[in-house]
Write a protein that holds these residues in place. Structure first.
Motif, PDB file in Angstrom:
ATOM      1  N   PHE A 129       0.841  -1.188   0.000  1.00 13.82           N
ATOM      2  CA  PHE A 129       0.000   0.000   0.000  1.00 13.82           C
ATOM      3  C   PHE A 129       0.879   1.242   0.000  1.00 13.82           C
ATOM      4  CE2 PHE A 129      -1.942   3.268   2.849  1.00 13.82           C
ATOM      5  CZ  PHE A 129      -2.980   3.651   2.032  1.00 13.82           C
ATOM      6  N   ALA A 130       0.441   2.276  -0.702  1.00 12.05           N
ATOM      7  CA  ALA A 130       1.130   3.579  -0.739  1.00 12.05           C
ATOM      8  C   ALA A 130       2.588   3.445  -1.182  1.00 12.05           C
ATOM      9  CB  ALA A 130       1.052   4.260   0.628  1.00 12.05           C
ATOM     10  N   GLU A 132       4.569   0.955  -0.715  1.00 11.31           N
ATOM     11  CA  GLU A 132       5.372   0.095   0.160  1.00 11.31           C
ATOM     12  C   GLU A 132       4.921  -1.355   0.036  1.00 11.31           C
ATOM     13  OE1 GLU A 132       5.372   1.371   4.177  1.00 11.31           O
ATOM     14  OE2 GLU A 132       6.026   3.416   3.728  1.00 11.31           O
ATOM     15  N   THR A 227      -2.343   4.032   7.578  1.00  8.84           N
ATOM     16  CA  THR A 227      -1.159   3.309   8.069  1.00  8.84           C
ATOM     17  C   THR A 227      -0.529   2.510   6.934  1.00  8.84           C
ATOM     18  OG1 THR A 227      -2.083   3.120  10.292  1.00  8.84           O
ATOM     19  CG2 THR A 227      -0.331   1.585   9.708  1.00  8.84           C
ATOM     20  N   THR A 228       0.782   2.516   6.855  1.00  7.43           N
ATOM     21  CA  THR A 228       1.497   1.799   5.803  1.00  7.43           C
ATOM     22  C   THR A 228       2.139   0.529   6.349  1.00  7.43           C
ATOM     23  OG1 THR A 228       3.590   2.965   6.172  1.00  7.43           O
ATOM     24  CG2 THR A 228       2.001   3.990   4.662  1.00  7.43           C
TER      25      THR A 228
END
Length: 242
Positions: A129-130, A132, A227-228
């Protein structure tokens, strides 16, 4: 610099805000008047209904724009700050290998009737996500993703079988505080199944959790929206491999 601030809409400090809500009434001029009255009672002055849309025959969704006169004192704001460093995947792997001499076992699931796996998958799956990679990408982490609608007894049994170091639970469904009830049930069940020193690290996440409620809910950490995977991996390394 002043620590007292007011919402910004069209000009600095004008106090303009936009709120949305649904009323259990059919769409009509009267319904719009009810929405305006509610917004006024909430402190918006003036309160302008800028959008009204029927939600089936018996409900109406509203967006209201207006001015509030409240101030926010930034010095009085209390939040949960990150108390551990953000690590790269290489640093996380090195910390686990150095401290545990084995792979760190992470069990993940959505519990109760919650079928929304987007959050837990974003943290666990390799696609991440994002920008990462998820925890499956980490060489020194073994990920067991149980998916959705997992009962608490099933989660506890699998944690015992896998000898889990950490249990990650995602909760999106919040009607009637289901996320809080499920989390309390989970923490109580793990408390009964494990001695305190043997209990896996319990981590929950979701958009409607208050991060300050970790102690009250009996878990070790709460992660909110945005949150990542790297934040979660760094926290696990900080708590379990430091």
């Amino acid at each position: 610099m002043s620590t007292l601030v007011r919402p910004y809409g069209d000009t600095t400090g004008d106090g303009m805000v936009q709120i949305s809500f649904t009323l259990p009434v059919p769409h009509s001029k009267r319904a719009e008047g009810a929405a305006q009255q509610l917004a006024a009672k909430m402190g918006l002055d003036p309160a302008l209904v800028v959008h009204a849309r029927p939600m089936g025959p018996d409900f109406t969704f509203f967006v209201v724009y207006g001015r509030v006169h409240h101030l926010v004192d930034l010095d009085a704001v209390e939040v949960i700050e990150r108390d551990y460093p953000l690590l790269t995947p290489k640093e996380v792997n090195a910390a686990i290998k150095r401290s545990l001499s084995r792979r760190l076992v992470v069990l993940g699931a959505c519990i109760g009737t919650d079928a929304h796996t987007v959050g837990i998958d974003a943290i666990l799956n390799i696609k991440g996500f994002a920008g990462e990679k998820g925890l499956e990408y980490y060489r020194e982490i073994k990920v067991v993703n149980m998916g959705a609608q997992v009962s608490v007894p099933q989660l506890v049994d699998r944690a015992v079988a896998e000898q889990a170091d950490a249990v990650l639970v995602s909760q999106v469904v919040t009607q009637r505080d289901a996320h809080l009830l499920n989390t309390r049930e989970m923490s109580a069940a793990f408390g009964e199944a494990f001695p305190a020193e043997k209990r896996p690290l319990l981590v929950v996440g979701g958009p409607r959790f208050d991060e300050a409620m970790a102690g009250e809910l009996g878990v070790d950490r709460i992660f909110g929206r945005g949150t990542t995977p790297g934040e979660v991996a760094s926290f696990l390394a900080h708590r379990l491999a430091s």
